[in-house]
Design a protein around this motif. Structure first.
Motif, short mmCIF file in Angstrom:
data_model
loop_
_atom_site.label_atom_id
_atom_site.label_comp_id
_atom_site.label_asym_id
_atom_site.label_seq_id
_atom_site.Cartn_x
_atom_site.Cartn_y
_atom_site.Cartn_z
N ASN A 80 24.53 43.13 33.06
CA ASN A 80 25.10 41.79 33.16
C ASN A 80 26.35 41.67 32.28
N MET A 81 26.30 42.26 31.09
CA MET A 81 27.46 42.23 30.20
C MET A 81 28.64 42.97 30.84
N MET A 82 28.38 44.13 31.44
CA MET A 82 29.48 44.90 32.05
C MET A 82 30.04 44.16 33.27
N TYR A 83 29.17 43.56 34.05
CA TYR A 83 29.62 42.76 35.19
C TYR A 83 30.54 41.63 34.71
N LYS A 84 30.11 40.92 33.67
CA LYS A 84 30.91 39.80 33.17
C LYS A 84 32.24 40.25 32.57
N ARG A 85 32.24 41.41 31.92
CA ARG A 85 33.51 41.94 31.40
C ARG A 85 34.49 42.17 32.53
N GLY A 86 34.01 42.74 33.62
CA GLY A 86 34.88 42.97 34.78
C GLY A 86 35.30 41.69 35.45
N ARG A 87 34.37 40.76 35.60
CA ARG A 87 34.67 39.48 36.23
C ARG A 87 35.72 38.70 35.44
N ASN A 88 35.65 38.79 34.12
CA ASN A 88 36.55 38.02 33.27
C ASN A 88 37.86 38.73 32.96
N ALA A 89 37.99 39.99 33.38
CA ALA A 89 39.23 40.73 33.14
C ALA A 89 40.36 40.11 33.95
N LYS A 90 41.52 40.06 33.36
CA LYS A 90 42.68 39.47 34.03
C LYS A 90 43.39 40.54 34.85
N SER A 91 43.27 40.41 36.15
CA SER A 91 43.93 41.34 37.06
C SER A 91 45.34 40.84 37.35
N PRO A 92 46.31 41.75 37.43
CA PRO A 92 47.69 41.31 37.65
C PRO A 92 47.93 40.69 39.03
N THR A 93 47.12 41.06 40.01
CA THR A 93 47.32 40.52 41.37
C THR A 93 45.97 40.20 42.01
N VAL A 94 46.03 39.33 42.99
CA VAL A 94 44.86 39.01 43.82
C VAL A 94 45.29 39.23 45.27
N PRO A 95 44.52 40.01 46.03
CA PRO A 95 44.91 40.24 47.43
C PRO A 95 44.99 38.93 48.22
N LYS A 96 45.85 38.92 49.22
CA LYS A 96 46.05 37.69 49.99
C LYS A 96 44.83 37.30 50.82
N ASN A 97 43.92 38.24 51.07
CA ASN A 97 42.75 37.93 51.89
C ASN A 97 41.53 37.52 51.07
N ALA A 98 41.72 37.24 49.77
CA ALA A 98 40.59 36.83 48.92
C ALA A 98 41.03 35.70 48.00
N ASN A 99 40.09 34.81 47.70
CA ASN A 99 40.43 33.78 46.72
C ASN A 99 40.16 34.34 45.32
N VAL A 100 40.68 33.70 44.32
CA VAL A 100 40.63 34.21 42.94
C VAL A 100 39.18 34.38 42.47
N THR A 101 38.33 33.41 42.74
CA THR A 101 36.94 33.48 42.29
C THR A 101 36.22 34.67 42.91
#
Length: 149
Positions: A80-101
């Motif tokens: 759960n900790m590793m999942y949350k670390r990845g979820r909370n990481a700031k990615s430089p881009t978000v693909p156009k076919n997905a929302n940020v969440t």
């Protein structure tokens, strides 16, 4: 000299210190190869194009986000900790076919897969992926029979 990339593992402490987006990078590949293997074993008669289209339905951010909702109840504290670390990481881009969440949750999923892979916990990867595929099979059965509508 030949490096043995398949046997080189990191300790949990080494893996925890890695950038979560680096773990997501490998986790994305790990999940995709498992999905592709499952699809080809179960659908050997399909063309490569049709297999590719089916694979996309599993590896896109929307699907991974929905898988994570199912998996959350099955994770231990470390996972759960590793999942949350990845979820909370700031990615430089978000693909156009997905929302940020969805994209962030999917990144958390990929981080978890990458973490488990890099420490060599293949059994746990299989357990989590079995949960995903079993849930998918259950939903298909419900749709096919009209049960639950």
């Amino acid at each position: 000299m030949i490096n043995n990339y398949f046997d080189k593992l990191l300790t949990k402490n080494e893996a925890r210190r890695m950038n979560p987006l680096s773990l997501a990078f490998i986790g994305d590949a790990v999940f995709e190869i498992v999905v592709r293997k499952k699809l080809i074993l179960e659908n050997s008669e399909l063309s490569a194009h049709k297999l590719h289209v089916k694979a996309i339905s599993y590896v896109k951010a929307h699907a991974q986000s929905s898988f994570m909702k199912v998996l959350e109840a099955h994770l231990n504290d470390e996972e759960n900790m590793m999942y949350k670390r990845g979820r909370n990481a700031k990615s430089p881009t978000v693909p156009k076919n997905a929302n940020v969440t969805e994209y962030r949750v999917a990144t958390g999923f990929e981080t978890l897969m990458g973490y488990l892979y890099i420490i060599g916990d293949y059994k746990r990867i299989e357990e989590l992926i079995d949960i995903i595929f079993n849930q998918q099979d259950d939903e298909k059965e419900i749709d096919k029979n009209g049960v639950g509508r």
